[in-house]
Design a protein around this motif. Structure first.
Motif, PDB file in Angstrom:
ATOM      1  N   LEU A  51     -59.774  11.633 -18.678  1.00 48.05           N
ATOM      2  CA  LEU A  51     -60.671  12.166 -19.720  1.00 48.05           C
ATOM      3  C   LEU A  51     -62.023  11.462 -19.689  1.00 48.05           C
ATOM      4  CD1 LEU A  51     -58.395  12.715 -22.841  1.00 48.05           C
ATOM      5  CD2 LEU A  51     -59.821  14.423 -21.709  1.00 48.05           C
ATOM      6  N   VAL A  52     -61.988  10.151 -19.576  1.00 55.07           N
ATOM      7  CA  VAL A  52     -63.229   9.378 -19.530  1.00 55.07           C
ATOM      8  C   VAL A  52     -64.014   9.703 -18.257  1.00 55.07           C
ATOM      9  CG1 VAL A  52     -64.167   7.036 -19.347  1.00 55.07           C
ATOM     10  CG2 VAL A  52     -62.399   7.541 -21.029  1.00 55.07           C
ATOM     11  N   LYS A  53     -63.324   9.752 -17.110  1.00 53.02           N
ATOM     12  CA  LYS A  53     -63.980  10.077 -15.836  1.00 53.02           C
ATOM     13  C   LYS A  53     -64.602  11.469 -15.884  1.00 53.02           C
ATOM     14  CE  LYS A  53     -63.152  10.034 -10.846  1.00 53.02           C
ATOM     15  NZ  LYS A  53     -64.413   9.395 -10.559  1.00 53.02           N
ATOM     16  N   GLY A  54     -63.858  12.445 -16.387  1.00 51.63           N
ATOM     17  CA  GLY A  54     -64.372  13.813 -16.486  1.00 51.63           C
ATOM     18  C   GLY A  54     -65.528  13.923 -17.458  1.00 51.63           C
ATOM     19  N   ALA A  55     -65.398  13.265 -18.597  1.00 55.46           N
ATOM     20  CA  ALA A  55     -66.478  13.310 -19.584  1.00 55.46           C
ATOM     21  C   ALA A  55     -67.735  12.635 -19.042  1.00 55.46           C
ATOM     22  CB  ALA A  55     -66.028  12.632 -20.881  1.00 55.46           C
ATOM     23  N   HIS A  56     -67.556  11.505 -18.358  1.00 54.94           N
ATOM     24  CA  HIS A  56     -68.696  10.796 -17.781  1.00 54.94           C
ATOM     25  C   HIS A  56     -69.389  11.660 -16.726  1.00 54.94           C
ATOM     26  CE1 HIS A  56     -71.190   7.467 -16.526  1.00 54.94           C
ATOM     27  NE2 HIS A  56     -70.771   7.607 -15.276  1.00 54.94           N
ATOM     28  N   ALA A  57     -68.593  12.296 -15.864  1.00 54.88           N
ATOM     29  CA  ALA A  57     -69.162  13.183 -14.846  1.00 54.88           C
ATOM     30  C   ALA A  57     -69.889  14.347 -15.506  1.00 54.88           C
ATOM     31  CB  ALA A  57     -68.066  13.691 -13.917  1.00 54.88           C
ATOM     32  N   GLY A  58     -69.303  14.894 -16.560  1.00 53.35           N
ATOM     33  CA  GLY A  58     -69.936  15.996 -17.280  1.00 53.35           C
ATOM     34  C   GLY A  58     -71.251  15.592 -17.930  1.00 53.35           C
ATOM     35  N   GLU A  59     -71.274  14.406 -18.528  1.00 56.06           N
ATOM     36  CA  GLU A  59     -72.506  13.912 -19.150  1.00 56.06           C
ATOM     37  C   GLU A  59     -73.604  13.704 -18.109  1.00 56.06           C
ATOM     38  OE1 GLU A  59     -71.288  10.370 -21.192  1.00 56.06           O
ATOM     39  OE2 GLU A  59     -70.082  11.496 -22.637  1.00 56.06           O
ATOM     40  N   LYS A  60     -73.236  13.121 -16.963  1.00 61.05           N
ATOM     41  CA  LYS A  60     -74.222  12.916 -15.896  1.00 61.05           C
ATOM     42  C   LYS A  60     -74.769  14.252 -15.411  1.00 61.05           C
ATOM     43  CE  LYS A  60     -73.627   9.912 -12.614  1.00 61.05           C
ATOM     44  NZ  LYS A  60     -73.008   9.115 -11.531  1.00 61.05           N
ATOM     45  N   LEU A  61     -73.878  15.225 -15.223  1.00 62.31           N
ATOM     46  CA  LEU A  61     -74.316  16.556 -14.796  1.00 62.31           C
ATOM     47  C   LEU A  61     -75.261  17.160 -15.827  1.00 62.31           C
ATOM     48  CD1 LEU A  61     -71.176  18.403 -13.391  1.00 62.31           C
ATOM     49  CD2 LEU A  61     -73.305  17.976 -12.196  1.00 62.31           C
ATOM     50  N   GLN A  62     -74.863  17.081 -17.094  1.00 59.20           N
ATOM     51  CA  GLN A  62     -75.647  17.699 -18.173  1.00 59.20           C
ATOM     52  C   GLN A  62     -77.038  17.069 -18.277  1.00 59.20           C
ATOM     53  OE1 GLN A  62     -74.236  20.203 -20.253  1.00 59.20           O
ATOM     54  NE2 GLN A  62     -76.312  20.536 -20.907  1.00 59.20           N
ATOM     55  N   LEU A 122     -63.019  19.729 -14.027  1.00 55.56           N
ATOM     56  CA  LEU A 122     -62.698  19.026 -15.270  1.00 55.56           C
ATOM     57  C   LEU A 122     -63.962  18.758 -16.074  1.00 55.56           C
ATOM     58  CD1 LEU A 122     -60.715  17.655 -17.164  1.00 55.56           C
ATOM     59  CD2 LEU A 122     -60.906  15.584 -15.766  1.00 55.56           C
ATOM     60  N   ALA A 123     -65.017  18.317 -15.412  1.00 58.76           N
ATOM     61  CA  ALA A 123     -66.286  18.063 -16.105  1.00 58.76           C
ATOM     62  C   ALA A 123     -66.817  19.341 -16.735  1.00 58.76           C
ATOM     63  CB  ALA A 123     -67.311  17.484 -15.126  1.00 58.76           C
ATOM     64  N   ALA A 124     -66.787  20.448 -15.999  1.00 62.33           N
ATOM     65  CA  ALA A 124     -67.265  21.728 -16.540  1.00 62.33           C
ATOM     66  C   ALA A 124     -66.406  22.161 -17.720  1.00 62.33           C
ATOM     67  CB  ALA A 124     -67.254  22.789 -15.444  1.00 62.33           C
ATOM     68  N   SER A 125     -65.114  21.935 -17.632  1.00 59.14           N
ATOM     69  CA  SER A 125     -64.207  22.275 -18.727  1.00 59.14           C
ATOM     70  C   SER A 125     -64.531  21.449 -19.971  1.00 59.14           C
ATOM     71  CB  SER A 125     -62.767  22.028 -18.291  1.00 59.14           C
ATOM     72  OG  SER A 125     -61.883  22.156 -19.366  1.00 59.14           O
ATOM     73  N   LEU A 126     -64.758  20.151 -19.771  1.00 59.20           N
ATOM     74  CA  LEU A 126     -65.090  19.282 -20.900  1.00 59.20           C
ATOM     75  C   LEU A 126     -66.443  19.618 -21.510  1.00 59.20           C
ATOM     76  CD1 LEU A 126     -63.755  15.877 -19.529  1.00 59.20           C
ATOM     77  CD2 LEU A 126     -62.717  17.304 -21.301  1.00 59.20           C
ATOM     78  N   LEU A 127     -67.339  20.196 -20.698  1.00 58.64           N
ATOM     79  CA  LEU A 127     -68.651  20.619 -21.204  1.00 58.64           C
ATOM     80  C   LEU A 127     -68.606  21.999 -21.848  1.00 58.64           C
ATOM     81  CD1 LEU A 127     -71.021  19.487 -18.312  1.00 58.64           C
ATOM     82  CD2 LEU A 127     -70.946  18.574 -20.637  1.00 58.64           C
ATOM     83  N   GLY A 128     -67.489  22.699 -21.683  1.00 53.12           N
ATOM     84  CA  GLY A 128     -67.372  24.042 -22.237  1.00 53.12           C
ATOM     85  C   GLY A 128     -68.107  25.089 -21.416  1.00 53.12           C
ATOM     86  N   MET A 129     -68.309  24.837 -20.133  1.00 55.65           N
ATOM     87  CA  MET A 129     -68.993  25.785 -19.259  1.00 55.65           C
ATOM     88  C   MET A 129     -68.125  27.028 -19.069  1.00 55.65           C
ATOM     89  SD  MET A 129     -70.631  24.813 -15.574  1.00 55.65           S
ATOM     90  CE  MET A 129     -71.402  26.031 -14.540  1.00 55.65           C
TER      91      MET A 129
END
Length: 157
Positions: free
Chosen positions: A76-87, A116-123
């Motif tokens: 969860l942390v890895k995916g959220a971090h990747a999502g935040e960096k992408l965003q 996972l990152a896209a999912s956590l971002l709601g893409m």
């Protein structure tokens, strides 16, 4: 030969290894170039819709379970971090950022993490799968090129 194709197919499905590891293996096994590429792409893409639809729910559920908490929290942390960096890097260009995140084969990026990152971002699901597929195709071309250069002993510089 079928056994070798099954090996690269299943290696392509493994998180963090994916086709980035399977394509070099295909060349070590002296498999034909185009069929190997196609098998690796298919193997890498099969988990993507499943990851998009269920990973977030499973990880959030597992984060509260004693046996799974550490592993689920890590992802969860890895995916959220990747999502935040992408965003933050992409802004409105999230589709292209996700494509490049998945497509540039460096450790910690790939179809699983990108999805996972896209999912956590709601893409959007269709956009996510399309961007991830394009990224996997790009990563496959890069890894096949590097594998062939290494296999033939060609120097880049």
């Amino acid at each position: 030969m079928l056994r070798s194709f099954l090996w690269i197919f299943f290696i392509s499905m493994v998180p963090l290894i994916e086709l980035r590891g399977a394509i070099p293996v295909s060349q070590v096994l002296s498999l034909p170039l185009i069929p190997s590429y196609i098998v690796c792409i298919i193997g890498n893409m099969i988990p993507v819709p499943i990851v998009y639809l269920f990973a977030r729910r499973f990880l959030e559920w597992g984060a509260n379970k004693p046996v799974l908490a550490k592993l689920c929290t890590f992802f969860l942390v890895k995916g959220a971090h990747a999502g935040e960096k992408l965003q933050e890097k992409a802004g409105r260009g999230l589709f292209i950022a996700l494509l490049l995140f998945v497509g540039i084969p460096i450790p910690g990026t790939g179809a699983w993490t990108g999805t996972l990152a896209a999912s956590l971002l709601g893409m959007n699901g269709k956009k996510t799968i399309t961007a991830v597929l394009a990224g996997v195709l790009l990563a496959g071309v890069i890894m096949m090129t590097v594998s062939l250069l290494v296999k033939t002993g060609t120097r880049i510089i």
